[in-house]
Write a protein that holds these residues in place. Sequence first.
Motif, mmCIF file in Angstrom:
data_model
loop_
_atom_site.group_PDB
_atom_site.id
_atom_site.type_symbol
_atom_site.label_atom_id
_atom_site.label_comp_id
_atom_site.label_asym_id
_atom_site.label_seq_id
_atom_site.Cartn_x
_atom_site.Cartn_y
_atom_site.Cartn_z
ATOM 1 N N VAL A 170 3.811 -9.864 4.145
ATOM 2 C CA VAL A 170 2.961 -10.093 2.649
ATOM 3 C C VAL A 170 2.363 -8.594 2.553
ATOM 4 O O VAL A 170 2.090 -8.259 1.201
ATOM 5 N N PHE A 171 1.962 -7.973 3.611
ATOM 6 C CA PHE A 171 1.407 -6.630 3.331
ATOM 7 C C PHE A 171 2.535 -5.660 3.969
ATOM 8 O O PHE A 171 2.662 -5.693 5.040
ATOM 9 N N THR A 172 3.094 -4.623 2.815
ATOM 10 C CA THR A 172 4.397 -4.105 3.526
ATOM 11 C C THR A 172 4.568 -2.717 3.123
ATOM 12 O O THR A 172 5.508 -1.953 3.326
ATOM 13 N N ALA A 173 3.276 -2.115 2.895
ATOM 14 C CA ALA A 173 3.158 -0.717 2.454
ATOM 15 C C ALA A 173 3.761 0.336 3.637
ATOM 16 O O ALA A 173 4.137 1.404 3.304
ATOM 17 N N LEU A 174 3.571 -0.125 4.754
ATOM 18 C CA LEU A 174 3.936 0.747 5.833
ATOM 19 C C LEU A 174 5.360 1.010 5.853
ATOM 20 O O LEU A 174 5.634 2.042 6.515
ATOM 21 N N LEU A 175 6.162 0.103 5.385
ATOM 22 C CA LEU A 175 7.630 0.391 5.217
ATOM 23 C C LEU A 175 8.060 0.610 3.871
ATOM 24 O O LEU A 175 9.176 0.322 3.281
ATOM 25 N N ASP A 176 7.156 1.215 2.897
ATOM 26 C CA ASP A 176 7.564 1.298 1.745
ATOM 27 C C ASP A 176 6.721 2.304 0.995
ATOM 28 O O ASP A 176 6.003 2.126 -0.256
ATOM 29 N N ASP A 177 6.864 3.557 1.280
ATOM 30 C CA ASP A 177 5.998 4.715 0.848
ATOM 31 C C ASP A 177 6.589 4.889 -0.493
ATOM 32 O O ASP A 177 5.721 5.476 -1.277
ATOM 33 N N ASP A 178 7.765 4.692 -0.787
ATOM 34 C CA ASP A 178 8.091 4.809 -2.395
ATOM 35 C C ASP A 178 7.649 3.916 -3.331
ATOM 36 O O ASP A 178 7.549 4.155 -4.547
ATOM 37 N N ASN A 179 6.778 2.892 -2.984
ATOM 38 C CA ASN A 179 6.142 2.023 -3.861
ATOM 39 C C ASN A 179 4.670 1.760 -3.413
ATOM 40 O O ASN A 179 4.335 0.904 -2.900
#
Length: 593
Positions: free
Chosen positions: A37-46
Amino acid sequence: MSSLELALIGNCCVSALIDTRASMTWACLPRLDDDPVFTALLDDDNADQGRFDLALAHQSDLEQHYVRNTAVLRTVLTDKAGQQAEIFDFAPRFEQYGRFFHPRMLVRHIRPLKGTPRLKAHIAPMTEFGQPPHQITHGSHHIRYVGEQRTLRLTSNAPITSLQDGMPFLVDTPITLIFGDDETITESPDTLGERFLTRTTQYWQAWVRNLSIPYEWQDVVIRSAITLKLNTFEDTGAVIAAVTSSIPESADSSRNWDYRFCWLRDACFVVAALNQLGVTQTMEGFLRYIINIAADSEDGYLQPVYKLNGQGRIHENQVASLAGYRGMGPVRVGNDAWQQVQNDVYGSVILAAGHMFLDQRLPRAGDLPLFEQLERLGTKAARMFDQPDAGLWEFRGRAEVHTFSAVMCWAACNTLARIAGHLELPERQQHWTRTSRRIHEHICSEGWSDTRQSFVSSLGGDAMDASLLLLQRLGFLSADDLRFKATVEAIEQELRIDDFFYRYIAPDDFGVPDVSFTVCNFWYIDALVALGRKDEARRLYQRMVELRNRFGLLSEDVDPRTGELWGNFPQTYSMVGLINSARLLSKPWEDIF
């Protein structure tokens, strides 16, 4: 830019990773191997999505540490005027009504410390692996994030309008943010947060108090033990390899795998380490898990990895909606290793189950029916020990008769002989003793290279791999066996670069590995202790301790050139290594007092 300077919180049901800006950048719900549900670790582009940020207006400083001997993270925020607030991040866990209460809930409890600080929150959970919610609704004290498959809820006594709009609000009384299932919370959030924080802190400190730890490196062992505990899924007894997916083993390597599942091999190392510290309940839960899996196998065949619920099919897919760690995709969900043949698994399971017969602390003793069930696995091991497999390192493009797999099959049969002796079954003891001797002789004949004057990674081969460092620890060779000493020296010559060890250097499906596999360094340290080279082992161990991130955690891999951590995080193998080596190296307590 993402990094592995992350703290882990959890409660043996859910977990989350929090970075050095107090942002929750990774969390999976409703269980450890489920939809993140928290995915920023795998999504630097967003950068604005898939995260849960907390910061003061005009913030100037931030300090973080775990509350002593707990899985509770404390962050102190300071603004430019010197005003302060503190955040306690945790997942509730404590005993209630005669059982452990560990809801699918993440709690962020905030208290004012100095002045009248103002806090700003940015809450942007995702659903269906990187998709934003279809709808966001709210009530007087909650916000609902509605996805196609499930709905999440944030409950708080903070101003809901401020939370929705990302506007600062005054923190002059305790504030609690509760994130989890779409369930109504009837108690006042601030009162609930305070109570849950107190009881969760008390739980972890009581749990640590009962650990049997070495005198030296106590803080290292305690943090490692808590981390291993957080990688267990208490409902079924499964143990995951790491809480993350797709952190590359090295930059742009495409060695990006999903580790949020239960590898039987890895889990056995974890429960054995915790058992040595006196944590027997984790082993009991895992034994129930593997016995249940083994009961479903008609011919004794075991996969290397299973889901947390024991399901075997873990189909691997790529998620296009997430760019990957530092943009280094692909992001994978699932792991096709479940389809591989890895023959060492039989030894892993029987070694773990052997504790039920030989460890008198466990409330349920192993009996004849369980032994007969394990014999089915032993029979499989005896048939498969000289057959090709993907091996410990899960090669996807080739199969060999790996020495480590063969040795683990020997360990399965050898352990069954010990169990049969304990149960006073002389005929079965003789059978398994003969079988283990036959396998031992075959491995010594085919796994030893006269050219190299050492054991090698596959029977009849000539390559080296770091799993051979375990020959003494598994009982296959004694510490004073010259073949063990020679094998360690050969590994030093081929797999060591400066103070770091590679698992192997031969090219695999993705080329030549260019980082050190962290646990191999601990295997080498343990081998040095067995050979009496303790001073060297202590120096190398301290080097590994210093490589941990600021929260005391290690990942799967380390770059020997820079010391940077890579690979899935925190890796249970690595944390096990910290515990085992500390126990071997530490001064005994009786020498202190």
